[in-house]
Design a protein around this motif. Structure first.
Motif, PDB file in Angstrom:
ATOM      1  N   HIS A  26       0.873  -1.175   0.000  1.00 21.54           N
ATOM      2  CA  HIS A  26       0.000   0.000   0.000  1.00 21.54           C
ATOM      3  C   HIS A  26       0.909   1.224   0.000  1.00 21.54           C
ATOM      4  CE1 HIS A  26       0.981   0.605   4.255  1.00 21.54           C
ATOM      5  NE2 HIS A  26       0.834  -0.718   4.382  1.00 21.54           N
ATOM      6  N   ALA A  27       0.342   2.409  -0.004  1.00 21.38           N
ATOM      7  CA  ALA A  27       1.162   3.617  -0.023  1.00 21.38           C
ATOM      8  C   ALA A  27       2.045   3.689   1.231  1.00 21.38           C
ATOM      9  CB  ALA A  27       0.278   4.858  -0.112  1.00 21.38           C
ATOM     10  N   LEU A  28       3.334   3.967   1.024  1.00 23.19           N
ATOM     11  CA  LEU A  28       4.280   4.104   2.127  1.00 23.19           C
ATOM     12  C   LEU A  28       4.664   5.568   2.269  1.00 23.19           C
ATOM     13  CD1 LEU A  28       6.622   1.073   1.325  1.00 23.19           C
ATOM     14  CD2 LEU A  28       4.552   1.110   2.737  1.00 23.19           C
ATOM     15  N   VAL A  29       4.753   6.016   3.505  1.00 23.81           N
ATOM     16  CA  VAL A  29       4.996   7.432   3.793  1.00 23.81           C
ATOM     17  C   VAL A  29       6.174   7.568   4.747  1.00 23.81           C
ATOM     18  CG1 VAL A  29       3.991   9.542   4.772  1.00 23.81           C
ATOM     19  CG2 VAL A  29       2.578   8.000   3.419  1.00 23.81           C
ATOM     20  N   PRO A  30       7.015   8.587   4.577  1.00 21.46           N
ATOM     21  CA  PRO A  30       8.125   8.806   5.507  1.00 21.46           C
ATOM     22  C   PRO A  30       7.632   8.923   6.947  1.00 21.46           C
ATOM     23  CG  PRO A  30       8.352  10.230   3.593  1.00 21.46           C
ATOM     24  CD  PRO A  30       7.001   9.589   3.489  1.00 21.46           C
ATOM     25  N   GLY A  31       8.426   8.392   7.867  1.00 17.33           N
ATOM     26  CA  GLY A  31       8.076   8.468   9.280  1.00 17.33           C
ATOM     27  C   GLY A  31       7.415   7.221   9.819  1.00 17.33           C
ATOM     28  N   GLU A  32       6.931   6.364   8.939  1.00 12.16           N
ATOM     29  CA  GLU A  32       6.304   5.105   9.360  1.00 12.16           C
ATOM     30  C   GLU A  32       7.332   3.976   9.298  1.00 12.16           C
ATOM     31  OE1 GLU A  32       1.704   5.007   8.317  1.00 12.16           O
ATOM     32  OE2 GLU A  32       2.939   4.966   6.533  1.00 12.16           O
ATOM     33  N   VAL A  33       7.402   3.184  10.343  1.00  6.13           N
ATOM     34  CA  VAL A  33       8.322   2.048  10.374  1.00  6.13           C
ATOM     35  C   VAL A  33       7.743   0.912   9.544  1.00  6.13           C
ATOM     36  CG1 VAL A  33       9.495   0.371  11.834  1.00  6.13           C
ATOM     37  CG2 VAL A  33       9.164   2.713  12.648  1.00  6.13           C
ATOM     38  N   LEU A  34       8.547   0.390   8.634  1.00  8.10           N
ATOM     39  CA  LEU A  34       8.079  -0.676   7.747  1.00  8.10           C
ATOM     40  C   LEU A  34       8.079  -2.017   8.467  1.00  8.10           C
ATOM     41  CD1 LEU A  34      10.043   0.187   4.468  1.00  8.10           C
ATOM     42  CD2 LEU A  34       7.704   0.837   5.086  1.00  8.10           C
ATOM     43  N   ASP A  35       7.051  -2.836   8.174  1.00  7.15           N
ATOM     44  CA  ASP A  35       7.032  -4.221   8.650  1.00  7.15           C
ATOM     45  C   ASP A  35       6.523  -5.107   7.524  1.00  7.15           C
ATOM     46  OD1 ASP A  35       4.215  -4.153   8.594  1.00  7.15           O
ATOM     47  OD2 ASP A  35       4.106  -3.466  10.660  1.00  7.15           O
ATOM     48  N   ALA A  36       6.376  -6.394   7.813  1.00  3.26           N
ATOM     49  CA  ALA A  36       6.031  -7.370   6.774  1.00  3.26           C
ATOM     50  C   ALA A  36       4.700  -7.071   6.098  1.00  3.26           C
ATOM     51  CB  ALA A  36       6.010  -8.769   7.377  1.00  3.26           C
ATOM     52  N   THR A  37       3.752  -6.479   6.812  1.00  2.00           N
ATOM     53  CA  THR A  37       2.433  -6.206   6.231  1.00  2.00           C
ATOM     54  C   THR A  37       2.464  -5.045   5.234  1.00  2.00           C
ATOM     55  OG1 THR A  37       1.840  -4.694   8.038  1.00  2.00           O
ATOM     56  CG2 THR A  37       1.302  -7.029   8.318  1.00  2.00           C
ATOM     57  N   ASP A  38       3.534  -4.283   5.236  1.00  2.00           N
ATOM     58  CA  ASP A  38       3.642  -3.137   4.327  1.00  2.00           C
ATOM     59  C   ASP A  38       4.214  -3.535   2.968  1.00  2.00           C
ATOM     60  OD1 ASP A  38       2.774  -1.264   6.285  1.00  2.00           O
ATOM     61  OD2 ASP A  38       4.780  -1.305   7.162  1.00  2.00           O
ATOM     62  N   LEU A  39       4.720  -4.759   2.860  1.00  2.00           N
ATOM     63  CA  LEU A  39       5.441  -5.173   1.661  1.00  2.00           C
ATOM     64  C   LEU A  39       4.842  -6.429   1.050  1.00  2.00           C
ATOM     65  CD1 LEU A  39       9.071  -4.756   3.062  1.00  2.00           C
ATOM     66  CD2 LEU A  39       7.746  -3.074   1.773  1.00  2.00           C
ATOM     67  N   ARG A  40       5.128  -6.613  -0.223  1.00  2.00           N
ATOM     68  CA  ARG A  40       4.785  -7.855  -0.912  1.00  2.00           C
ATOM     69  C   ARG A  40       5.927  -8.193  -1.862  1.00  2.00           C
ATOM     70  NH1 ARG A  40       3.233  -7.259  -6.120  1.00  2.00           N
ATOM     71  NH2 ARG A  40       2.610  -5.202  -6.877  1.00  2.00           N
ATOM     72  N   VAL A  41       5.978  -9.438  -2.309  1.00  2.00           N
ATOM     73  CA  VAL A  41       7.055  -9.883  -3.190  1.00  2.00           C
ATOM     74  C   VAL A  41       6.637  -9.703  -4.653  1.00  2.00           C
ATOM     75  CG1 VAL A  41       8.475 -11.839  -3.907  1.00  2.00           C
ATOM     76  CG2 VAL A  41       7.890 -11.524  -1.495  1.00  2.00           C
ATOM     77  N   ALA A  42       7.543  -9.147  -5.452  1.00  2.00           N
ATOM     78  CA  ALA A  42       7.300  -8.982  -6.890  1.00  2.00           C
ATOM     79  C   ALA A  42       8.400  -9.701  -7.668  1.00  2.00           C
ATOM     80  CB  ALA A  42       7.265  -7.507  -7.259  1.00  2.00           C
ATOM     81  N   GLU A  43       8.019 -10.392  -8.744  1.00  2.00           N
ATOM     82  CA  GLU A  43       8.979 -11.059  -9.623  1.00  2.00           C
ATOM     83  C   GLU A  43       9.272 -10.133 -10.794  1.00  2.00           C
ATOM     84  OE1 GLU A  43      10.407 -14.005  -9.329  1.00  2.00           O
ATOM     85  OE2 GLU A  43       9.308 -14.905  -7.657  1.00  2.00           O
ATOM     86  N   VAL A  44      10.547  -9.770 -10.979  1.00  2.00           N
ATOM     87  CA  VAL A  44      10.918  -8.855 -12.052  1.00  2.00           C
ATOM     88  C   VAL A  44      12.062  -9.445 -12.852  1.00  2.00           C
ATOM     89  CG1 VAL A  44      10.154  -6.799 -10.803  1.00  2.00           C
ATOM     90  CG2 VAL A  44      12.502  -7.596 -10.546  1.00  2.00           C
ATOM     91  N   ASN A  45      12.244  -8.897 -14.057  1.00  2.00           N
ATOM     92  CA  ASN A  45      13.316  -9.356 -14.929  1.00  2.00           C
ATOM     93  C   ASN A  45      14.663  -8.983 -14.337  1.00  2.00           C
ATOM     94  OD1 ASN A  45      15.311  -9.181 -17.228  1.00  2.00           O
ATOM     95  ND2 ASN A  45      13.560 -10.079 -18.295  1.00  2.00           N
ATOM     96  N   LEU A  46      15.539  -9.958 -14.235  1.00  2.00           N
ATOM     97  CA  LEU A  46      16.831  -9.750 -13.595  1.00  2.00           C
ATOM     98  C   LEU A  46      17.648  -8.680 -14.303  1.00  2.00           C
ATOM     99  CD1 LEU A  46      18.847 -10.682 -11.444  1.00  2.00           C
ATOM    100  CD2 LEU A  46      19.672 -12.388 -13.065  1.00  2.00           C
ATOM    101  N   ALA A  47      17.536  -8.612 -15.628  1.00  2.00           N
ATOM    102  CA  ALA A  47      18.352  -7.662 -16.379  1.00  2.00           C
ATOM    103  C   ALA A  47      17.942  -6.225 -16.126  1.00  2.00           C
ATOM    104  CB  ALA A  47      18.262  -7.973 -17.878  1.00  2.00           C
TER     105      ALA A  47
END
Length: 215
Positions: free
Chosen positions: A49-70
């Motif tokens: 979701h939207a991330l804003v300065p000042g908020e501590v990141l945890d696992a619920t704030d992130l997800r895994v994305a598969e991208v091209n290595l190059a």
């Protein structure tokens, strides 16, 4: 006899034949490597979701994305490694955006803090978590004390961390509490306005970042 001498079966030791065979092999290997590289992906962190300065990141704030290595190199953070504790972002990261290594920083390095502002009255619908707002202050006017003071802008383009609409202290269906990240340079003005006799308002900034508010 002379014709038979001129027409000879090519030998594997013929330089031109060897060069041609080498070119074919190189073309096949190059094509294989190109296809393999195009199909190679790596796991990196993206915002849930939207991330804003000042908020501590945890696992619920992130997800895994598969991208091209190059396409990434070391530009984005690998999802195979956990973020250090007490990590935040330097600027607003929209929902679904890949997390650039340069955007992430320890919370202690950020030049500002998240401040909660209670707003009496309606708040524009464009104001949501991840959007940007301008913060204004208007001195309270009470009858004969009205000196005609004009509103004063305290902060420009402050990122919104959270917003809670219809705050009960202002009456049903009115008012909001907005948490915004305020830079160090404007922090004292905002805190003074909160402690003094001022009415604070927020206005959606033109450069607002579209994001899912989650509200």
């Amino acid at each position: 006899m002379e014709l038979s001498k001129r027409i000879r079966r090519p030998k594997w030791t013929d330089t031109r034949l060897l060069a041609g065979a080498m070119l074919v092999v190189l073309a096949v290997v190059g094509t294989y490597l190109l296809i393999t590289s195009a199909n190679s992906t790596t796991r990196v962190w993206a915002s849930a979701h939207a991330l804003v300065p000042g908020e501590v990141l945890d696992a619920t704030d992130l997800r895994v994305a598969e991208v091209n290595l190059a396409d990434i190199g070391s530009k984005y953070l690998s999802a195979d490694e956990a973020l250090p504790a007490g990590t935040s972002v330097r600027s607003v990261v929209a929902a679904g955006e890949l997390l650039a290594a340069s955007t992430v920083a320890p919370l202690t390095e950020l030049e500002g803090r998240v401040v909660a502002i209670d707003v009496a009255g309606s708040v524009p619908s464009v104001v949501a978590a991840g959007s940007l707002v301008d913060v204004w202050a208007q001195p309270e006017q009470n009858g004969l004390d009205d000196d005609g003071s004009a509103p004063r802008q305290l902060v420009e383009s402050a990122p919104v961390a959270h917003i809670t609409r219809d705050v009960g202290s202002f009456g049903v269906g009115d008012g909001a509490r907005i948490e915004v990240f305020v830079g160090t340079g404007q922090l004292s003005d905002v805190l003074a306005a909160l402690d003094g006799r001022s009415v604070l308002s927020v206005v959606g900034a033109p450069a607002a970042v579209a994001a899912d508010s989650g509200q």
